[in-house]
Design a protein around this motif. Structure first.
Motif, short mmCIF file in Angstrom:
data_model
loop_
_atom_site.label_atom_id
_atom_site.label_comp_id
_atom_site.label_asym_id
_atom_site.label_seq_id
_atom_site.Cartn_x
_atom_site.Cartn_y
_atom_site.Cartn_z
N UNK A 265 0.85 -1.19 0.00
CA UNK A 265 0.00 0.00 0.00
C UNK A 265 0.89 1.24 0.00
N UNK A 266 0.62 2.16 -0.91
CA UNK A 266 1.42 3.38 -1.02
C UNK A 266 0.57 4.59 -0.66
N UNK A 267 0.91 5.25 0.44
CA UNK A 267 0.16 6.42 0.90
C UNK A 267 -0.67 6.11 2.12
N UNK A 268 -0.10 6.41 3.29
CA UNK A 268 -0.75 6.03 4.55
C UNK A 268 -1.46 7.24 5.16
N UNK A 269 -2.34 7.86 4.40
CA UNK A 269 -3.15 8.95 4.95
C UNK A 269 -4.40 8.35 5.55
N UNK A 270 -5.44 9.15 5.46
CA UNK A 270 -6.72 8.78 6.01
C UNK A 270 -7.30 7.51 5.39
N UNK A 271 -7.39 7.52 4.08
CA UNK A 271 -7.95 6.36 3.38
C UNK A 271 -7.00 5.17 3.44
N UNK A 272 -5.71 5.43 3.25
CA UNK A 272 -4.72 4.36 3.28
C UNK A 272 -4.73 3.62 4.61
N UNK A 273 -4.79 4.36 5.70
CA UNK A 273 -4.83 3.72 7.03
C UNK A 273 -6.04 2.81 7.14
N UNK A 274 -7.16 3.29 6.63
CA UNK A 274 -8.37 2.48 6.69
C UNK A 274 -8.22 1.20 5.89
N UNK A 275 -7.64 1.32 4.72
CA UNK A 275 -7.47 0.14 3.88
C UNK A 275 -6.54 -0.87 4.54
N UNK A 276 -5.55 -0.36 5.30
CA UNK A 276 -4.64 -1.27 6.02
C UNK A 276 -5.41 -2.13 7.02
N UNK A 277 -6.49 -1.59 7.54
CA UNK A 277 -7.26 -2.33 8.54
C UNK A 277 -8.50 -3.00 7.98
N UNK A 278 -8.74 -2.83 6.70
CA UNK A 278 -9.97 -3.36 6.10
C UNK A 278 -9.92 -4.89 6.02
N UNK A 279 -10.86 -5.53 6.71
CA UNK A 279 -10.81 -6.99 6.78
C UNK A 279 -11.47 -7.66 5.58
#
Lengths: 220, 220
Positions: free
Chosen positions: A90-104
């Motif tokens: 994942x490239x870009x750990x902003x608001x949306x990126x952080x959410x995608x990191x936790x998306x199950x």
């Protein structure tokens, strides 16, 4: 182009995960066989569409008996290459990126974000939803080391093109673009671009809600 | 169906936000006129497609001069009904829902999540990204009070159908479905269903990456 090659239709491919989802629910309920009619009902589709879609799974159905649930699951997973886990960056750990990191939701399709990248030194070295954040300059080295071919792009849109360039230079072969920006990548790079066009969805929703009509039928 | 009515094509509608995005960048750079060719280049489209798409904005272009940037923006916003802010509810404040509450990308399209709903008493009454979380039982009352017609659905997929039922009962007219589940809503309810089929995107990406071919051209 080789005409003898099987050419899947895009809407059929996009529906396959919905079949997979329903089939796994049936399997978990102990059901061993399933009919076209049952699947059609579950998914709100015509039976003829279901039959056509399931040809991609290369799993023969028997008249009056239907398909083996387990074989259909295996056939679809095989067609999609989802038998194995797919490691992803994942490239870009902003608001949306952080959410995608936790998306199950991704796990159901064995799509696993193995590392995240950003250019913000305050984020580099931290962990978000148990995924480690690396500096963007480490992308190429990590891609080689971890054999990763797919990047999820979730940077702010003004940096989307630049970040996409870095991803391509790092040798990755597909970008799943969650930004609002279309990307321009030279054709000879043979990079697959897939866009989540949320704004396009919203436009469709707005126009449907206003009562204007389409020629097209919606995807499921 | 009224045949004299203008029937927009779905791919054209889905592209309109990308035009809007580019046009606003041009406006912010002080550019007053734009040619089809310039827009085509920016968006990676054929000029003929751009001309066709922009018919929806009902903004006449002048040969050799192009379109007025400001008029195109106004025309597209008017077509989409995006001149005014659209108030929206979010249902399901889990992982993905929380992220969507903080997602700044919606603001560009004046899509404003004004309240969130959940059935978890630990979340009710809290604020996430400055949006207040209400109990799902308050949905109908709040929808009437705040004149909201659109819900973003981001509950776990096993609760998607039930939550959709509550949304329809509350009188809302559109559901933007971020779950992995297709929804079944009776036709007579006249509810617009829009699905973000992330799994379908992934399927498309996987198949493209494997080198299998499509008959269809991708959306931008």
């Amino acid at each position: 182009m080789n005409d003898s090659r099987k050419v899947p239709r895009l809407p059929s491919v996009k529906r396959l995960p919905s079949y997979l989802h329903e089939l796994k629910l049936l399997r978990d309920n102990g059901q061993q066989m399933v009919s076209t009619t049952q699947l059609a009902q579950k998914l709100g589709l015509e039976a003829i569409i279901v039959r056509k879609d399931l040809e991609l799974a290369a799993c023969p159905g028997a008249p009056g008996v239907g398909y083996s649930v387990q074989s259909l699951i295996a056939g679809i997973e095989n067609f999609l290459g989802w038998n194995d886990e797919t490691p992803v960056f994942l490239v870009g750990v902003g608001n949306l990126g952080s959410a995608l990191l936790g998306y199950r939701g991704f796990a159901e399709y064995r799509f696993n974000i193995v590392a995240a990248f950003d250019n913000d030194q305050n984020k580099v070295g931290t962990e978000i939803h148990n995924k480690k954040v690396y500096h963007i300059s480490q992308l190429k080295e990590m891609a080689q080391k971890m054999q990763v071919k797919i990047a999820v792009l979730s940077v702010p849109c003004e940096h989307a093109q630049e970040a996409a360039g870095l991803i391509v230079d790092a040798g990755l072969k597909a970008i799943w673009n969650f930004t609002n920006t279309p990307l321009a990548i030279p054709k000879e790079k043979e990079v697959v671009l897939q866009r989540v066009n949320m704004a396009g969805d919203l436009a469709e929703l707005s126009v449907r809600l206003s009562g204007k009509l389409f020629n097209d039928t919606p995807d499921i």
